[in-house]
Scaffold this active site. Structure first.
Site, PDB file in Angstrom:
ATOM      1  N   ARG A 196     -10.625  -7.691  18.686  1.00 10.70           N
ATOM      2  CA  ARG A 196     -10.278  -8.067  20.063  1.00 10.70           C
ATOM      3  C   ARG A 196     -10.144  -6.811  20.896  1.00 10.70           C
ATOM      4  O   ARG A 196     -10.302  -5.693  20.398  1.00 10.70           O
ATOM      5  CB  ARG A 196      -8.945  -8.815  20.073  1.00 10.70           C
ATOM      6  CG  ARG A 196      -7.821  -8.028  19.393  1.00 10.70           C
ATOM      7  CD  ARG A 196      -6.459  -8.644  19.615  1.00 10.70           C
ATOM      8  NE  ARG A 196      -5.433  -8.079  18.750  1.00 10.70           N
ATOM      9  CZ  ARG A 196      -4.790  -6.941  18.963  1.00 10.70           C
ATOM     10  NH1 ARG A 196      -5.105  -6.194  20.010  1.00 10.70           N
ATOM     11  NH2 ARG A 196      -3.851  -6.520  18.129  1.00 10.70           N
ATOM     12  N   GLU A 228       0.828  -1.201   0.000  1.00 13.30           N
ATOM     13  CA  GLU A 228       0.000   0.000   0.000  1.00 13.30           C
ATOM     14  C   GLU A 228       0.861   1.249   0.000  1.00 13.30           C
ATOM     15  O   GLU A 228       2.040   1.217   0.369  1.00 13.30           O
ATOM     16  CB  GLU A 228      -0.967   0.008   1.190  1.00 13.30           C
ATOM     17  CG  GLU A 228      -0.339   0.138   2.547  1.00 13.30           C
ATOM     18  CD  GLU A 228      -1.377   0.097   3.668  1.00 13.30           C
ATOM     19  OE1 GLU A 228      -2.465  -0.466   3.455  1.00 13.30           O
ATOM     20  OE2 GLU A 228      -1.082   0.603   4.751  1.00 13.30           O
TER      21      GLU A 228
END
Length: 620
Positions: free
Chosen positions: A297, A200
């Site tokens: 999480r 990216e």
């Protein structure tokens, strides 16, 4: 409500979960490896089960052992904490299949967001802005190099299954791409069992902003505002804060709305974080903030969100896992004050942040901060796991108040003989750019030389050490910690040396001391020093001075870049060591020739093992 809970983790996060669960009247069960038999989380839990040998792959990463421990102890639920199996969809499904409650998102949500490339595709389809890049299946190095050239350097190579800064490399130009890709894939394969990467565009003035989201099984999803995690070293967060400096209300509203949209796209349940990268070259603007990834999480930095909202996120996790709705609606959530978290690591910034292991003979934390830790004095930093000692968390009514409290707390943190990054953290908090909120993810890399080296000790510190070391002979303790000041004129002189080999000649006062000491510990500005009276030293005192390259810790050799007889230059990479789940490059201390080589790819080595010896080339 859940009545009994097994925590499938260790250290700080296990202790953090145990604290809240016990306050809710929930019975807690810990699991532990050989290395953690005497660990704090084992002693704090109501019960504990041994699950294997010290390496995580033989204990904390073995889902079958953890589920068996839960069943054998009558646990109703399993909380994975962060790291290890917390984002493993197969483990989550196995927990559910065993008839246990999984304290986390649905396995389908973990799968959807678990691979960075698939997650970005999903987010783009949901209308969430993503950064430009290549996220395809073709992993041929030449093809990836072509894609990087199309995107335009600099680029970021990222392991699709990665996290915590592992399996990630910034590449400035095409000539470095192949080596960076190979290193990234090796680390990704070792850490996650998946060498697949994406490419990216690297944002030149990046800020790392993330939004805490929370969903329940009744279809409700809320956000708990943003955190700024821009202060990073090698993509590993160092200091986090909430809210983000420079974030105006309009930008916050748009960003948080996008985060909720992202969570809804995967029917999210439980605590999660939507991470964004912002181009801060013109300040924080909603149209220049892009989705990076979702962490399915609880985050390491969740305490700063708790401090500004008054919410216990672990309590929310346990309530939602029990089938309850989110305790508060969006309009009931408010930002109150400012919070900061500094990660205290067992590492030595002066030696390139190499991990430091061993016994925590002296460990004191300041009372004015919230301290989340999994160790105590007399405990040990193990070579098998992440070297974080504690999280130092400060709250203030304003950002300036939070900075002041964090700085004072760092000053009051004392650790010995394990090396820590406390002094580095203190320097960072004092940095002008940090105080102004003018931060980005490259700040530490740019300024590292001004952040890692301790300043000269204050005269008062040396005077106190000299007085203690030169007291009248007699029976006394082995060591002492400085705690008084001297004002009388100097009457004598002493030669002191610290553990780094620095010599100090000190004119000191003759004073009355209760007992003499063999050495003196001094703590100032987060830096720790031990002083002894100077003794003659041979020329071989410093290993690096004679060209000996020693292993700084136990680990595995994963690359050897030289052979006996090779000419090398100062700073050239010689050997790459893998330890504590990270790669560490050992380099030549000066120009010379490889005279001795004891490193072999794949070999396990112990701390201070001689790996390479560099000889100086004699000039004719």
């Amino acid at each position: 409500m859940i009545q009994s809970l097994l925590i499938a983790n260790r250290g700080e996060i296990a202790c953090r979960i145990i604290r809240t669960a016990q306050a809710m009247g929930i019975r807690t069960i810990a699991v532990y490896s050989d290395a953690d038999a005497k660990a704090l989380h084992v002693r704090e839990a109501d019960a504990a089960v041994h699950i294997g040998a010290s390496p995580a792959r033989e204990s904390y990463l073995v889902g079958e052992k953890i589920i068996a421990a839960a069943i054998s102890t009558g646990a109703e639920a399993i909380h994975p904490g962060y790291g290890f199996l917390s984002e493993n969809a197969e483990f989550a499904q196995a927990v559910i299949d065993a008839g246990l409650i999984w304290v986390g998102p649905n396995p389908a949500s973990i799968t959807a967001m678990g691979l960075k490339d698939a997650a970005k595709t999903l987010m783009a389809e949901a209308g969430v802005p993503v950064t430009p890049g290549y996220m395809g299946a073709n992993q041929d190095p030449a093809f990836l190099g072509e894609r990087a050239a199309e995107i335009g350097y600099p680029v970021l190579i990222k392991a699709v299954a990665g996290g915590g800064g592992k399996g990630m490399r910034k590449v400035e130009n095409a000539s470095d791409f192949a080596d960076a890709l190979a290193s990234c894939q090796r680390e990704a394969s070792a850490s996650f069992g998946n060498a697949h990467v994406l490419i990216e565009k690297y944002i030149q003035r990046p800020r790392h902003i993330e939004v805490q989201v929370f969903g329940d099984s009744h279809g409700n999803i809320v956000h708990l505002f943003e955190r700024d995690c821009s202060l990073q070293r090698r993509h590993q967060k160092v200091i986090e804060e909430a809210p983000a400096p420079g974030m105006d209300d309009a930008t916050r509203e748009q960003l948080c709305a996008v985060a909720v949209k992202a969570a809804k796209a995967v029917d999210y349940v439980g605590a999660g974080t939507i991470e964004f990268i912002a181009d801060a070259s013109e300040g924080l603007r909603a149209d220049r903030i892009w989705f990076m990834e979702m962490n399915t999480r609880l985050q390491v930095e969740h305490p700063v969100t708790e401090e500004i909202t008054g919410v216990d996120l672990v309590e929310w996790q346990l309530r939602v896992a029990s089938g309850e709705a989110i305790p508060l609606q969006q309009e009931q959530l408010r930002i109150n004050g400012w919070a900061m978290e500094a990660r205290l690591y067992a590492e030595n910034p002066a030696t390139g942040f190499l991990p430091s292991i061993g016994s925590l003979d002296h460990l004191e934390f300041p009372e004015e901060l919230r301290i989340d830790t999994g160790v105590e004095q007399g405990g040990e930093v193990s070579p098998y796991y992440d070297p974080m000692i504690a999280k130092l968390i400060a709250w203030g009514a304003t950002r300036e108040d939070a900075i002041d409290r964090l700085r004072d707390g760092i000053d009051g943190t004392e650790v010995w003989p394990v090396k820590t990054n406390a002094g580095f953290l203190g320097r960072l908090v004092d940095f002008d750019e940090f105080g102004l909120g003018d931060i980005d993810t490259g700040l530490i890399a740019r300024e590292v030389e001004d952040l890692v080296h301790p300043s000269e000790p204050e005269p008062e510190e040396l005077l106190e050490a000299a007085a203690l070391l030169c007291a009248s002979p007699g029976e006394g303790p082995v060591s002492a910690i400085l705690g008084f000041r001297l004002n009388a004129p100097p009457l004598a002189e002493a030669r002191l040396r610290d553990d780094d080999g620095n010599l100090y000649v000190v004119a000191f006062d003759e004073i009355e001391a209760d007992e003499p000491t063999a050495d003196v510990l001094a703590f100032a500005d987060g830096f720790a020093r031990r002083y002894v009276l100077d003794e003659p030293r041979g020329s071989g005192h410093s290993a690096a001075s004679d060209g000996a390259i020693l292993s700084p810790m136990p680990g595995r050799i994963i690359a050897v870049d030289v052979a006996v007889g090779d000419a090398v230059s100062k700073g050239q990479k010689l050997v790459t060591l893998e330890a504590m789940k990270m790669e560490h490059s050992l380099t030549a201390p000066f120009d010379g020739v490889v005279a001795e080589l004891n490193a072999e790819t794949g070999a396990q080595v112990q701390v201070e093992a001689l790996l390479v010896r560099i000889a100086v080339v004699e000039q004719s």
